[in-house]
Design an enzyme around this catalytic site. Structure first.
Site, PDB file in Angstrom:
ATOM      1  CG  HIS A  73       1.699  -0.707  10.230  1.00 28.32           C
ATOM      2  ND1 HIS A  73       0.333  -0.888  10.162  1.00 28.32           N
ATOM      3  CD2 HIS A  73       2.183  -0.988   9.002  1.00 28.32           C
ATOM      4  CE1 HIS A  73       0.013  -1.252   8.931  1.00 28.32           C
ATOM      5  NE2 HIS A  73       1.113  -1.335   8.208  1.00 28.32           N
ATOM      6  CG  HIS A  88       5.240   0.444   5.989  1.00 30.97           C
ATOM      7  ND1 HIS A  88       5.778  -0.603   6.708  1.00 30.97           N
ATOM      8  CD2 HIS A  88       4.021   0.038   5.567  1.00 30.97           C
ATOM      9  CE1 HIS A  88       4.911  -1.606   6.709  1.00 30.97           C
ATOM     10  NE2 HIS A  88       3.835  -1.241   6.028  1.00 30.97           N
TER      11      HIS A  88
END
Length: 168
Positions: A73, A88
């Site tokens: 992620h 992110h």
């Protein structure tokens, strides 16, 4: 007499401007819109956030994968100048433990601008109750952090400028 000699580290971080292209297509907004104080408050560094319109994270410049989080992620890319960028995907998406994320990279990989790094499923992220807004952060451990200017609005990955980073 030897003052003209600089260490490699000094050379690497001396006065340059880097233009960073959008790594995700969507709407580029202020970090203050991120529903997480760590990002919104600038505690991770300066940058912007993107509300994704599609689930593809692309390399915003030629560089090296400094680190990819196991759950795919988030990734840190390093530019040849030494500037590091944290990409992110979503907020609290670590809780998905990789579900909905497909990484095409590994730490240490050399990447080219526009190369697909990670594919992610926006529906999976939303179904888990996570926000899809994705911070793009210039991280810095230097005493004098670089000056970061954001460019906001609709952006297309690999085509539109989102950040200008000027280091001293």
């Amino acid at each position: 007499m030897f003052s003209k000699w600089k260490s490699k580290k000094e050379e690497k971080h001396t006065g340059h401007t880097i233009e960073i292209m959008a790594p995700i297509s969507g709407e580029a907004v202020s970090l203050t819109e991120v529903p997480d104080e760590t990002f919104a408050g600038g505690h991770m560094g300066s940058g912007i956030a993107i509300r994704p319109s599609e689930g593809v994270l692309k390399a915003p410049f030629d560089g090296t994968v400094a680190h990819i989080v196991k759950s795919s992620h988030a990734v840190i890319l390093e530019h040849s100048s030494g500037v590091q960028l944290l990409l992110h995907i979503g907020i609290d998406t670590v809780s998905l433990k990789g579900n909905g994320f497909v990484s095409h990279i590994a730490s240490g990989d050399q990447v080219k601008a526009g190369q697909t790094l990670i594919e992610f499923d926006l529906d999976v992220i939303r179904a888990a109750g996570c926000d899809t807004i994705s911070p793009v952060i210039v991280t810095s451990t230097e005493e004098t952090p670089p000056q970061v200017n954001g460019h906001y609005g609709q952006v297309t990955a690999g085509q539109d400028l989102i950040l200008t980073v000027a280091s001293k």
